[in-house]
Design a protein around this motif. Structure first.
Motif: not given
Length: 319
Positions: A124-143
């Protein structure tokens, strides 16, 4: 002297009046207009439905508590909704079933509970951090390939977890990781739903102006994420953590495929192995094991409830 006493009494009375007026104003600050207020019938139906839902969710726990104190003969020969012994004899009945539980599990029960805590907590700890990092990256960055990546991850939400178990076993067997804790932790760290929730929350709760101001001040992207964004996304992180923790705790098929050692089994798989024995007949001990096995999840929900509710309330008044 009397004038001073009169003035102080008047001041205290005025302060009490102001406090009472503020309390009344706070109570009615969020009241709906009279035309939008629910009728007495609607309020009654709402209360009845909520009470029925409360009974529906709490009754299995109540029944498990009752059943965990009974012997096999008492399970079928006594009232199913109440204890088979008197209140004074309950400690002895509980101790007897607890001893029976440890006997059937060969003293491994609490080891299984600890394994479940490790699997669920780390995943849960690792999965939460990975999910939030991926969600934030796709929400605020264009690539390049962003929309394709989002589509693939969203498509993974449609795939049943059981469908992936055999391919996962083949992969972990090829790299010699079966019958290890990593064979359960690594697959449970990936959550398409967590990514979706993190992305939606980042889109609506993280203002672009705040990120631009931090970049102008010279903050790096890593510092922005770990010092600013994570605090804003804390309610979403609590929600994702709870979902991942419960999903990993209740996972049965993956541990069944991956581990064979008794010392590595989670509590769900351990209790299943106990029930599958041909000579097993003590359902009261099984109910005690199930009840003790779910206690950490209950404690976790109660402990994180205020953070979850605070996040929901903050999102409700955002504007």
């Amino acid at each position: 002297m009397s004038t001073v006493n009169v003035d102080s009494k008047e001041a205290r009375a005025a302060a009490r009046a102001r406090k009472k007026a503020d309390k009344i104003r706070d109570q009615h600050a969020n009241d709906l207009p009279r035309s939008m207020q629910p009728s007495a019938l609607v309020k009654t139906v709402t209360v009845v439905v909520l009470v029925a839902a409360l009974i529906y969710f709490l009754f299995p726990i109540y029944w498990a508590i009752i059943a965990s104190t009974k012997t096999p003969s008492e399970m079928t020969g006594s009232n199913g909704l109440w204890f088979a012994v008197g209140i004074t004899d309950l400690p002895g009945a509980i101790a007897k079933n607890y001893s029976t539980l440890l006997g059937w599990t060969r003293g491994q029960f609490w080891r299984w509970v600890l394994n479940s805590l490790i699997y669920s907590g780390v995943s849960a700890l690792i999965g939460t951090l990975v999910a939030v990092m991926a969600g934030y990256a796709t929400a605020k960055f264009n690539f390049r390939g962003k929309n394709i990546a989002i589509g693939v991850i969203m498509g993974c939400m449609l795939m049943p977890a059981a469908l992936l178990t055999i391919p996962q076993y083949s992969i972990f067997h090829a790299v010699h990781l079966t019958n290890t804790m990593l064979s359960i932790i690594i697959p449970c760290c990936v959550s398409p739903f967590g990514f979706f929730l993190g992305r939606v929350y980042a889109q609506t709760s993280v203002p672009n102006e705040l990120l631009e101001a931090a970049r102008i001040d010279g903050a790096s992207e890593a510092r922005i994420f770990f010092t600013i964004v994570l605090r804003i996304l804390a309610p979403a992180m609590v929600t994702i953590f709870l979902f991942l923790f419960v999903a990993t705790w209740n996972n049965f098929l993956l541990p069944l495929m991956m581990v064979s050692s008794d010392t590595l089994k989670p509590v769900t798989l351990g209790l299943y192995g106990m029930v599958s024995l041909a000579t097993f007949t003590d359902r009261g001990a099984l109910m005690m094991g199930a009840l003790l096995g779910v206690l950490p999840v209950i404690v976790l929900f109660l402990g994180l409830q205020r953070y979850w509710q605070a996040g929901l309330a903050a999102g409700a008044v955002k504007g």
